[in-house]
Design a protein around this motif. Structure first.
Motif, PDB file in Angstrom:
ATOM      1  N   GLY A 120       0.786  -1.229   0.000  1.00 34.55           N
ATOM      2  CA  GLY A 120       0.000   0.000   0.000  1.00 34.55           C
ATOM      3  C   GLY A 120       0.811   1.268   0.000  1.00 34.55           C
ATOM      4  N   SER A 121       2.100   1.210  -0.317  1.00 36.40           N
ATOM      5  CA  SER A 121       2.895   2.432  -0.257  1.00 36.40           C
ATOM      6  C   SER A 121       3.261   2.992  -1.635  1.00 36.40           C
ATOM      7  CB  SER A 121       4.156   2.193   0.577  1.00 36.40           C
ATOM      8  OG  SER A 121       4.805   1.023   0.160  1.00 36.40           O
ATOM      9  N   GLY A 122       2.815   2.339  -2.716  1.00 35.93           N
ATOM     10  CA  GLY A 122       3.165   2.795  -4.056  1.00 35.93           C
ATOM     11  C   GLY A 122       2.470   4.094  -4.448  1.00 35.93           C
ATOM     12  N   SER A 123       3.153   4.908  -5.239  1.00 36.25           N
ATOM     13  CA  SER A 123       2.579   6.184  -5.670  1.00 36.25           C
ATOM     14  C   SER A 123       1.917   6.033  -7.026  1.00 36.25           C
ATOM     15  CB  SER A 123       3.676   7.242  -5.771  1.00 36.25           C
ATOM     16  OG  SER A 123       4.489   6.962  -6.905  1.00 36.25           O
ATOM     17  N   VAL A 124       1.013   6.968  -7.295  1.00 35.10           N
ATOM     18  CA  VAL A 124       0.319   6.940  -8.577  1.00 35.10           C
ATOM     19  C   VAL A 124       1.274   7.341  -9.709  1.00 35.10           C
ATOM     20  CG1 VAL A 124      -0.644   9.252  -8.285  1.00 35.10           C
ATOM     21  CG2 VAL A 124      -1.800   7.628  -9.747  1.00 35.10           C
ATOM     22  N   GLY A 125       2.263   8.162  -9.373  1.00 39.11           N
ATOM     23  CA  GLY A 125       3.254   8.539 -10.387  1.00 39.11           C
ATOM     24  C   GLY A 125       4.006   7.318 -10.894  1.00 39.11           C
ATOM     25  N   ALA A 126       4.385   6.446  -9.966  1.00 40.55           N
ATOM     26  CA  ALA A 126       5.102   5.235 -10.353  1.00 40.55           C
ATOM     27  C   ALA A 126       4.185   4.275 -11.100  1.00 40.55           C
ATOM     28  CB  ALA A 126       5.684   4.561  -9.113  1.00 40.55           C
ATOM     29  N   LEU A 127       2.941   4.242 -10.680  1.00 39.68           N
ATOM     30  CA  LEU A 127       1.965   3.394 -11.356  1.00 39.68           C
ATOM     31  C   LEU A 127       1.914   3.757 -12.842  1.00 39.68           C
ATOM     32  CD1 LEU A 127      -0.544   1.415 -10.960  1.00 39.68           C
ATOM     33  CD2 LEU A 127      -1.914   3.479 -10.799  1.00 39.68           C
ATOM     34  N   VAL A 128       1.871   5.060 -13.091  1.00 43.31           N
ATOM     35  CA  VAL A 128       1.840   5.542 -14.471  1.00 43.31           C
ATOM     36  C   VAL A 128       3.182   5.295 -15.155  1.00 43.31           C
ATOM     37  CG1 VAL A 128       1.652   7.608 -15.917  1.00 43.31           C
ATOM     38  CG2 VAL A 128       0.052   7.268 -14.042  1.00 43.31           C
ATOM     39  N   ALA A 129       4.245   5.644 -14.472  1.00 39.78           N
ATOM     40  CA  ALA A 129       5.569   5.518 -15.081  1.00 39.78           C
ATOM     41  C   ALA A 129       5.884   4.076 -15.462  1.00 39.78           C
ATOM     42  CB  ALA A 129       6.640   6.059 -14.133  1.00 39.78           C
ATOM     43  N   CYS A 130       5.351   3.125 -14.703  1.00 39.07           N
ATOM     44  CA  CYS A 130       5.595   1.710 -15.001  1.00 39.07           C
ATOM     45  C   CYS A 130       4.467   1.101 -15.835  1.00 39.07           C
ATOM     46  CB  CYS A 130       5.771   0.915 -13.709  1.00 39.07           C
ATOM     47  SG  CYS A 130       7.118   1.483 -12.681  1.00 39.07           S
ATOM     48  N   ASN A 131       3.431   1.858 -16.104  1.00 35.17           N
ATOM     49  CA  ASN A 131       2.277   1.375 -16.893  1.00 35.17           C
ATOM     50  C   ASN A 131       1.788   0.021 -16.391  1.00 35.17           C
ATOM     51  OD1 ASN A 131       0.299   1.297 -18.889  1.00 35.17           O
ATOM     52  ND2 ASN A 131       1.656   0.256 -20.347  1.00 35.17           N
ATOM     53  N   ALA A 133      -0.764  -2.842 -14.694  1.00 26.27           N
ATOM     54  CA  ALA A 133      -2.154  -3.264 -14.845  1.00 26.27           C
ATOM     55  C   ALA A 133      -2.324  -4.595 -14.160  1.00 26.27           C
ATOM     56  CB  ALA A 133      -2.524  -3.398 -16.311  1.00 26.27           C
ATOM     57  N   GLY A 134      -3.501  -4.801 -13.610  1.00 28.14           N
ATOM     58  CA  GLY A 134      -3.797  -6.070 -12.953  1.00 28.14           C
ATOM     59  C   GLY A 134      -4.441  -7.043 -13.907  1.00 28.14           C
ATOM     60  N   SER A 135      -5.133  -8.008 -13.337  1.00 23.56           N
ATOM     61  CA  SER A 135      -5.718  -9.078 -14.135  1.00 23.56           C
ATOM     62  C   SER A 135      -6.797  -8.582 -15.093  1.00 23.56           C
ATOM     63  CB  SER A 135      -6.318 -10.137 -13.210  1.00 23.56           C
ATOM     64  OG  SER A 135      -5.293 -10.681 -12.402  1.00 23.56           O
ATOM     65  N   ARG A 136      -7.385  -7.446 -14.785  1.00 23.42           N
ATOM     66  CA  ARG A 136      -8.440  -6.922 -15.648  1.00 23.42           C
ATOM     67  C   ARG A 136      -7.902  -6.326 -16.959  1.00 23.42           C
ATOM     68  NH1 ARG A 136     -11.244  -3.390 -12.119  1.00 23.42           N
ATOM     69  NH2 ARG A 136     -12.341  -4.894 -10.849  1.00 23.42           N
ATOM     70  N   ARG A 137      -6.596  -6.330 -17.106  1.00 23.04           N
ATOM     71  CA  ARG A 137      -5.949  -5.818 -18.317  1.00 23.04           C
ATOM     72  C   ARG A 137      -6.612  -6.353 -19.594  1.00 23.04           C
ATOM     73  NH1 ARG A 137      -3.468  -3.646 -22.377  1.00 23.04           N
ATOM     74  NH2 ARG A 137      -1.228  -3.632 -22.603  1.00 23.04           N
ATOM     75  N   ILE A 138      -6.982  -7.635 -19.584  1.00 24.42           N
ATOM     76  CA  ILE A 138      -7.533  -8.255 -20.792  1.00 24.42           C
ATOM     77  C   ILE A 138      -8.860  -7.635 -21.202  1.00 24.42           C
ATOM     78  CG2 ILE A 138      -6.412 -10.513 -20.774  1.00 24.42           C
ATOM     79  CD1 ILE A 138      -8.746 -11.536 -19.056  1.00 24.42           C
ATOM     80  N   LYS A 139      -9.552  -7.057 -20.244  1.00 20.09           N
ATOM     81  CA  LYS A 139     -10.850  -6.466 -20.594  1.00 20.09           C
ATOM     82  C   LYS A 139     -10.792  -4.944 -20.591  1.00 20.09           C
ATOM     83  CE  LYS A 139     -15.734  -6.984 -19.544  1.00 20.09           C
ATOM     84  NZ  LYS A 139     -16.153  -5.909 -18.626  1.00 20.09           N
ATOM     85  N   GLN A 140     -10.004  -4.386 -19.698  1.00 23.19           N
ATOM     86  CA  GLN A 140     -10.053  -2.940 -19.487  1.00 23.19           C
ATOM     87  C   GLN A 140      -8.767  -2.202 -19.804  1.00 23.19           C
ATOM     88  OE1 GLN A 140     -12.738  -1.473 -18.877  1.00 23.19           O
ATOM     89  NE2 GLN A 140     -14.128  -2.695 -17.628  1.00 23.19           N
ATOM     90  N   GLY A 141      -7.734  -2.899 -20.223  1.00 23.66           N
ATOM     91  CA  GLY A 141      -6.503  -2.197 -20.563  1.00 23.66           C
ATOM     92  C   GLY A 141      -5.616  -1.930 -19.359  1.00 23.66           C
ATOM     93  N   ALA A 142      -4.536  -1.165 -19.620  1.00 24.04           N
ATOM     94  CA  ALA A 142      -3.541  -0.869 -18.583  1.00 24.04           C
ATOM     95  C   ALA A 142      -3.640   0.606 -18.208  1.00 24.04           C
ATOM     96  CB  ALA A 142      -2.149  -1.206 -19.107  1.00 24.04           C
ATOM     97  N   THR A 143      -2.713   1.067 -17.377  1.00 21.68           N
ATOM     98  CA  THR A 143      -2.710   2.478 -16.984  1.00 21.68           C
ATOM     99  C   THR A 143      -2.751   3.378 -18.219  1.00 21.68           C
ATOM    100  OG1 THR A 143      -1.211   1.783 -15.231  1.00 21.68           O
ATOM    101  CG2 THR A 143      -1.580   4.128 -15.458  1.00 21.68           C
ATOM    102  N   ARG A 144      -2.005   2.973 -19.262  1.00 22.02           N
ATOM    103  CA  ARG A 144      -1.934   3.799 -20.478  1.00 22.02           C
ATOM    104  C   ARG A 144      -3.312   4.068 -21.076  1.00 22.02           C
ATOM    105  NH1 ARG A 144      -3.365   1.151 -25.512  1.00 22.02           N
ATOM    106  NH2 ARG A 144      -1.592   2.005 -26.634  1.00 22.02           N
TER     107      ARG A 144
END
Ligand SMILES: Cc1cc2nc3c(=O)[nH]c(=O)nc-3n(C[C@H](O)[C@H](O)[C@H](O)COP(=O)(O)OP(=O)(O)OC[C@H]3O[C@@H](n4cnc5c(N)ncnc54)[C@H](O)[C@@H]3O)c2cc1C
Ligand SMILES: Cc1cc2nc3c(=O)[nH]c(=O)nc-3n(C[C@H](O)[C@H](O)[C@H](O)COP(=O)(O)OP(=O)(O)OC[C@H]3O[C@@H](n4cnc5c(N)ncnc54)[C@H](O)[C@@H]3O)c2cc1C
Lengths: 427, 495
Positions: A120-131, A133-144
């Motif tokens: 629970g310590s990750g930042s949203v900036g890193a989430l974006v920078a690393c693009n 995505a969880g398991s829902r990637r197949i239906k909903q895509g990634a951060t990008r």
């Protein structure tokens, strides 16, 4: 005035003392970058440092720490977006969204524990920078697919923005796509706008327990392919071979000690019930099935998305292999022949997580070759600093792509002062 | 519309260039006679026309690469062209440019049901992809209204959307891989049948780049299984405000319909006259809401939306009970453009996006602007995502009306930006909105975008004069001016 200090930071293998820049305003960021340009020093851009060991090690002179950029700027539930600074914690944002029965559709995984950081310590900036995505990637895509817009300071020390707050937007190049996954090598983001969606009312997961004994990987991929090729809108499809189920914390998964294929269905209650029943009818032919309700389902997919199954022993190298999903089991089999380790499948077979027993440079070309043959890609997600600096963490790109990558980098960061070497070896 | 100055040195060599192009492609692949190239003088933004220097229609990636390499070496400009249905002048020819048509790239190369994707050449129509897989119950989700005609390559270049992108995303969310040729003639393959995870997102940046970064010669797109069922509601409201509130309420309740389209009174009347869809004529706003999925889900959500609509004050609520009825609800909306074409000698279609909550405010302002400019305006929109298509009615034969219509259009787009929206939701900037880019972006924003262009096309030969109001030389853009500024600390070596 921003804080400049000396700071002791512990990385995997060594201690380092670097100049620590801790800006709180975009003007301070501009000033830090301008200074770096003048003094020809490079900057490692960090936030909460949970994913600092992802990618190649950065060889920079100073830290540019964005953790003070932590506010939520604007959240408009009815407009389906949240605007925040990059240092905001993903877990905090998720809580805020949750209170309004909303969420990020791409199911941001928490990779922190995988690298030995606190959950629970990750930042949203890193989430974006690393693009991510969880398991829902197949239906909903990634951060990008959900970053609607951003403001950033380029490696030229200039502020620029792209996108906006609306989904339909084709004004100019879609730089949000480029920023997602750029690992802080192009610009320092100061503001982000991310799309949010209503939280699914219900979730159900069906677990299929495969008969013990011979490998179930191939039939499992077939089952997932059938499910994903159906119109039941499956939003998660993962297969855990027998060798890894004991690593799960979920009773439903670890109790029977047999390989498990998990399929997730989400939506309004009556629809979820109906689709589940229909899918169960397909699965029952292969083995015993079990249904997970919303709360257990959430736990299961968090475990899979976060790769929690391989979080325990952080010294094991962790690979992420992306292939055309139907080829997943073939690739898995070939990989295990040339490399000792455990693996599991997500994204219907399209993403394979491999924790190898040990690491030898010699294994890498073989791995690349296996994956190249079906047109996929391999990343070394977790590995010692030494290994990460020696091999192509993100797999050797074809020469044309590599050249274009360098030109794009220069277009944003001509002096290559931001995270030098994080993506590809510098030069 | 000011376009880059034609280069006489190029025009002087026209016959030589034509001869050279003929050596790359089959004889019928080069079109140079004035009568024949006239077919290429504009796209669907017909107010702007320009004869190209020559048109070339290659059939293979190698031919595209050879043409581009030659043009790169000779400093000849290229304008890529798909089906020419673009609404912003993206494929508008240049007097000294080669129009590179991709019409002959019309083959589906592979259908892969197991990996749920189709590999196609860029000239295949959007609908052609669905048609190739529908016998197996699959389809390609993004569905621009122009889908029978527009090419998948053009869709990539414009990041096209359609009425169903509210639920299924735009082109960019449905593209897995592509092959493209850089202006230098270099062929690159990006992505594939897997989900790309690392490296700069080249797929993402090429999508929506309006032919400025490379020529797309192959695409791999995701296909989906057709939903079990789809049903639509036709909702009438006696004001645009209540209709907009209903849209907000549906989304607020956590429902994301497959599509949610709105028409104002003028559009409703014009389309009803044209297709007899049975629309209620006494309403100020008409909303079509489509739900798809399993039978159970669809009827469950329809019941909820009926309640929401009636609470929001809908004056008429109809639910489709057959496929025929559903298509009938859509027939008016899908024919809105030709229907408007019948009530007005000419029209231009605008394309701004606004935050949903500003819908009624913006519509009120558009009515005011309509009075100020003395021209009629009919409105259709993708209400679910706030994408407006005001259709400005005018008569090009009346002196000054085109100019007034353009001014009116520009005012609408400026308004969209002012309320927090954007200049274009799906039709692209092209030449049409090029000079309005400054409303949305600062000089620094635009320069940074152009620096990206320089990474792909340093000589700026691919589709110049589109999207960006000012052409800067790449060398100029690349210069780095390190400003004055005091050093707060001296350089500290790492140890
Ligand atoms: C008899 C019984 C059986 C259970 N079986 C399972 C199981 O197979 N898998 C699992 O993950 N958890 C099961 N549980 C645990 C329970 O579902 C979870 O504890 C959880 O708290 C329910 O909340 P939720 O948000 O997950 O459920 P939701 O998905 O929100 O479901 C809640 C709704 O489902 C009903 N419901 C919940 N469980 C069942 C059930 N098994 N049969 C019929 N209706 C049910 C509830 O009454 C309620 O209407 C069971 C509980 C009981 C009492
Ligand atoms: C009646 C009508 C309805 C429409 N409805 C919609 C709608 O609902 N949604 C929507 O989004 N759009 C819509 N459009 C706009 C248009 O159809 C789309 O923008 C479409 O994607 C353009 O495709 P095209 O093949 O006609 O491209 P063109 O018009 O030929 O070209 C468009 C741009 O793409 C570039 N380009 C084309 N092919 C390539 C290639 N292979 N490589 C590189 N660049 C290339 C061109 O240079 C140009 O800049 C509509 C148009 C009309 C006329």
């Amino acid at each position: 005035m921003f804080i400049v200090g000396f700071f002791l930071s512990l990385t995997f293998q060594d201690f380092e003392i670097m100049q620590h820049n801790l800006p709180s305003t975009k003007d301070e960021v501009i000033q830090i970058i301008e200074t770096a340009l003048k003094t020809q020093s490079s900057l490692e851009v960090v936030c909460h440092k949970t994913k600092r060991s992802y990618g190649r090690p950065v060889d920079a002179d100073q830290l540019l720490d964005m953790k003070n950029f932590s506010s939520v700027i604007n959240y408009e539930p009815s407009e389906l977006y949240i605007q925040c600074q990059p240092g905001a914690k993903v877990s905090d944002l998720s809580n805020i969204l949750d209170q309004n029965k909303q969420c990020f559709a791409f199911e941001p995984p928490d990779w922190g524990p995988m690298f030995g950081s606190k959950a629970g310590s990750g930042s949203v900036g890193a989430l974006v920078a690393c693009n991510l995505a969880g398991s829902r990637r197949i239906k909903q895509g990634a951060t990008r697919d959900h970053l609607l817009g951003f403001h950033a300071i380029s490696g030229r020390g200039e502020e620029f923005k792209s996108g906006g707050t609306v989904v339909k937007n084709v004004a100019g190049f879609d730089l949000s796509k480029l920023m997602a996954g750029s690992l802080g090598t192009l610009a320092v983001m100061t503001q982000l706008t991310i799309k949010v969606v209503p939280k699914p009312e219900k979730a159900r997961s069906i677990l299929l327990y495969w008969p013990k004994g011979k490998s179930s990987d191939h039939p499992a991929i077939k089952v997932m392919t059938q499910a994903l090729g159906s119109n039941y809108e499956v939003s998660g499809a993962s297969h855990l071979p027998q060798s890894v189920v004991h690593r799960s914390k979920l009773n439903f998964v670890n109790a029977k000690n047999s390989a498990i294929t998990a399929l997730r269905i989400e939506g309004p209650e009556p629809s979820v019930e109906a689709r589940c029943t229909a899918l169960r009818r397909i699965l029952i032919k292969f083995g015993e099935t079990e249904e997970l309700h919303t709360s257990n389902s959430l736990k299961l997919w968090k475990e899979i998305s976060d790769v929690a199954i391989f979080s325990e022993d952080t010294s094991r190298p962790l690979w992420r292999i992306m292939v055309p999903p139907a080829f997943g089991a073939d690739i898995g089999k070939k990989v295990l022949k040339s490399m000792e380790g455990d693996l599991f499948y997500d994204w219907g077979g399209g993403q394979i997580w491999l924790a190898s027993e040990s690491y030898q440079n010699a294994m890498v070309p073989k791995l690349f070759e296996i994956v190249n043959a079906v047109g996929g890609e391999v990343n070394l997600v977790r590995g010692s600093k030494k290994v990460r600096s020696e091999i192509d963490v993100f797999m050797q790109k074809k020469p044309g792509i590599l050249e274009l990558t360098r030109k794009i980098k220069k277009a944003f960061d001509p002096e290559e002062i931001l995270n030098p070497g994080r993506m590809y070896p510098p030069g | 519309m000011r376009m880059p100055e034609p280069d006489n040195a190029i025009l002087d060599h026209r016959s030589e260039i034509i001869a050279k192009l003929k050596s790359f492609v089959q004889a019928d692949g080069v079109i140079s006679e004035e009568d024949a190239i006239r077919a290429y003088e504009c796209d669907a933004l017909m107010a702007y026309r320009q004869l190209p220097m020559v048109v070339v229609l290659p059939e293979t990636t190698q031919q595209v690469a050879a043409i581009l390499r030659y043009c790169y070496e000779q400093n000849i400009k290229i304008v890529p062209r798909g089906a020419g249905t673009g609404l912003s002048g993206g494929a508008l020819p240049l007097a000294d440019g080669v129009t590179l048509g991709l019409g002959k790239f019309n083959r589906i190369k592979e259908i892969d049901f197991e990996n749920r994707c189709v590999v196609a050449q860029p000239g295949v129509t959007n609908l052609g992809i669905t048609q190739a897989v529908e016998s197996d119950g699959f389809y390609y989700a993004p569905d621009p209204s122009s889908q029978i005609a527009c090419s998948i390559g053009g869709n990539v270049a414009e990041n096209s959307g359609g009425v169903h992108c509210l639920k299924y995303g735009l082109t960019t969310n449905n593209l897995l891989g592509l092959e493209m040729v850089l202006m230098s003639g270099e062929v690159l393959r990006i992505g594939g049948k897997h989900l790309v995870a690392a490296g700069y997102d080249l797929l993402g940046i090429i999508t929506g780049s309006e032919g400025l970064l490379g020529v797309v010669t192959e695409v791999t797109v995701r296909i989906l299984k057709k939903p079990e069922t789809a049903r639509a509601l036709l909702l009438g409201f006696n004001s645009l405000e209540t209709s907009a509130e209903c849209v907000a309420e549906i989304i607020g309740k956590g429902i994301i319909p497959a599509g949610m389209e709105m028409m104002d009174k003028k559009s409703t009347l014009a389309t009803e006259e044209f297709v007899n869809a049975g629309y209620p004529l006494d309403v100020e706003a008409l909303l079509i809401v489509e739900l798809d999925g399993t039978e159970i889900e669809v009827s469950h959500l329809i019941k909820q939306i009926e309640v929401i609509a009636s609470d929001a004050g809908a004056t008429s609520i109809r639910v489709s009970h057959s496929e025929e009825e559903r298509l009938n609800f859509w027939s008016g909306r899908k024919n809105a453009f030709p229907a408007i074409g019948r009530i007005s000698p000419d029209y231009i279609c605008m394309d701004g996006t606004i935050p949903r909550k500003k819908l009624s405010f913006v519509l009120k302002k558009i009515t005011e602007l309509s009075d100020i400019h003395g021209l009629g305006c009919a409105n259709v929109f993708h209400a679910g995502d706030g994408n407006l298509h005001p259709l400005i009615l005018f008569d090009a034969n009346k002196p000054g009306e085109l100019e007034r219509a353009e001014k009116f259009g520009a005012d609408i787009l400026k308004l969209c930006v002012k309320v927090g929206g954007v200049l274009t939701g799906e039709h692209g900037v092209g030449v049409e909105k090029r000079d309005l880019m400054g409303e949305m972006f600062t000089e620094a924003d635009l320069k940074q975008q152009q620096r990206l262009k320089c990474a792909f096309d340093p000589r700026q030969l691919l589709n110049p004069g589109k999207v960006y109001p000012k052409l800067h030389r790449c060398a100029e853009l690349g210069k780095l001016h390190v400003h004055r500024g005091v050093l707060p600390f001296s350089h500290i070596p790492r140890f």
